[in-house]
Motif scaffolding. Structure first.
Motif, PDB file in Angstrom:
ATOM      1  N   UNK A  17       0.843  -1.189   0.000  1.00  0.00           N
ATOM      2  CA  UNK A  17       0.000   0.000   0.000  1.00  0.00           C
ATOM      3  C   UNK A  17       0.880   1.240   0.000  1.00  0.00           C
ATOM      4  N   UNK A  18       0.602   2.121  -0.944  1.00  0.00           N
ATOM      5  CA  UNK A  18       1.325   3.380  -1.080  1.00  0.00           C
ATOM      6  C   UNK A  18       0.364   4.526  -0.816  1.00  0.00           C
ATOM      7  N   UNK A  19       0.887   5.647  -0.323  1.00  0.00           N
ATOM      8  CA  UNK A  19       0.091   6.854  -0.113  1.00  0.00           C
ATOM      9  C   UNK A  19       0.387   7.821  -1.244  1.00  0.00           C
ATOM     10  N   UNK A  20      -0.686   8.277  -1.895  1.00  0.00           N
ATOM     11  CA  UNK A  20      -0.542   9.176  -3.041  1.00  0.00           C
ATOM     12  C   UNK A  20      -1.399  10.408  -2.807  1.00  0.00           C
ATOM     13  N   UNK A  21      -0.825  11.577  -3.021  1.00  0.00           N
ATOM     14  CA  UNK A  21      -1.582  12.818  -2.833  1.00  0.00           C
ATOM     15  C   UNK A  21      -1.929  13.441  -4.181  1.00  0.00           C
ATOM     16  N   UNK A  22      -3.012  14.225  -4.166  1.00  0.00           N
ATOM     17  CA  UNK A  22      -3.400  14.992  -5.340  1.00  0.00           C
ATOM     18  C   UNK A  22      -4.546  14.428  -6.149  1.00  0.00           C
ATOM     19  N   UNK A  23      -4.962  13.212  -5.885  1.00  0.00           N
ATOM     20  CA  UNK A  23      -6.060  12.631  -6.660  1.00  0.00           C
ATOM     21  C   UNK A  23      -7.401  13.146  -6.135  1.00  0.00           C
ATOM     22  N   UNK A  24      -8.316  13.469  -7.066  1.00  0.00           N
ATOM     23  CA  UNK A  24      -9.603  14.016  -6.648  1.00  0.00           C
ATOM     24  C   UNK A  24     -10.807  13.319  -7.271  1.00  0.00           C
ATOM     25  N   UNK A  25     -10.585  12.447  -8.275  1.00  0.00           N
ATOM     26  CA  UNK A  25     -11.733  11.879  -8.978  1.00  0.00           C
ATOM     27  C   UNK A  25     -11.384  10.540  -9.633  1.00  0.00           C
ATOM     28  N   UNK A  26     -12.360   9.971 -10.309  1.00  0.00           N
ATOM     29  CA  UNK A  26     -12.176   8.710 -10.997  1.00  0.00           C
ATOM     30  C   UNK A  26     -11.132   8.779 -12.101  1.00  0.00           C
ATOM     31  N   UNK A  27     -11.057   9.905 -12.789  1.00  0.00           N
ATOM     32  CA  UNK A  27     -10.042  10.055 -13.837  1.00  0.00           C
ATOM     33  C   UNK A  27      -8.648   9.967 -13.230  1.00  0.00           C
ATOM     34  N   UNK A  28      -8.479  10.558 -12.068  1.00  0.00           N
ATOM     35  CA  UNK A  28      -7.190  10.514 -11.368  1.00  0.00           C
ATOM     36  C   UNK A  28      -6.804   9.072 -11.047  1.00  0.00           C
ATOM     37  N   UNK A  29      -7.759   8.316 -10.508  1.00  0.00           N
ATOM     38  CA  UNK A  29      -7.464   6.935 -10.148  1.00  0.00           C
ATOM     39  C   UNK A  29      -7.152   6.104 -11.388  1.00  0.00           C
TER      40      UNK A  29
END
Length: 72
Positions: A5-17
Motif C-alpha cells: 500500500x502506497x500513499x498518493x496525494x493529489x487525486x480528486x476523482x475517478x479520472x485521477x485513479x
C-alpha cells in the motif's frame, strides 16, 4: 503475490485513479491496482505484484500520472 500500500496525494476523482492505475499497471510484475480515493487528501493505493517493486519505479509511475507518492 505481494500487496503493498502506497500513499498518493493529489487525486480528486475517478479520472485521477484511472491515470495512476494505468501507469502502475505498466510496471513489470504488477497484477492488480486498487485505490481508496480520498479526494483532495492522501489516497491509499494497493498494488498486488509478483514480488517486491522498486520504490523508485513506483514513484516515477505515480509522477508520470501527475501525482505525488507520499513518503511513509
Amino acid at each position: 503475490m505481494t500487496t503493498t500500500t502506497y500513499s498518493v496525494s493529489g487525486m480528486t476523482c475517478g479520472h485521477c485513479t484511472s491515470a495512476v492505475t494505468e501507469e502502475l499497471s505498466k510496471l513489470a510484475g504488477v497484477q492488480q491496482v486498487s485505490i481508496d480515493l480520498n479526494a483532495g487528501g492522501t489516497s491509499a493505493v494497493h498494488v498486488t505484484s509478483e514480488g517486491t517493486l522498486d520504490d523508485a519505479a513506483v514513484r516515477e509511475a505515480v509522477d508520470e500520472a501527475g501525482y505525488e507518492l507520499v513518503a511513509s
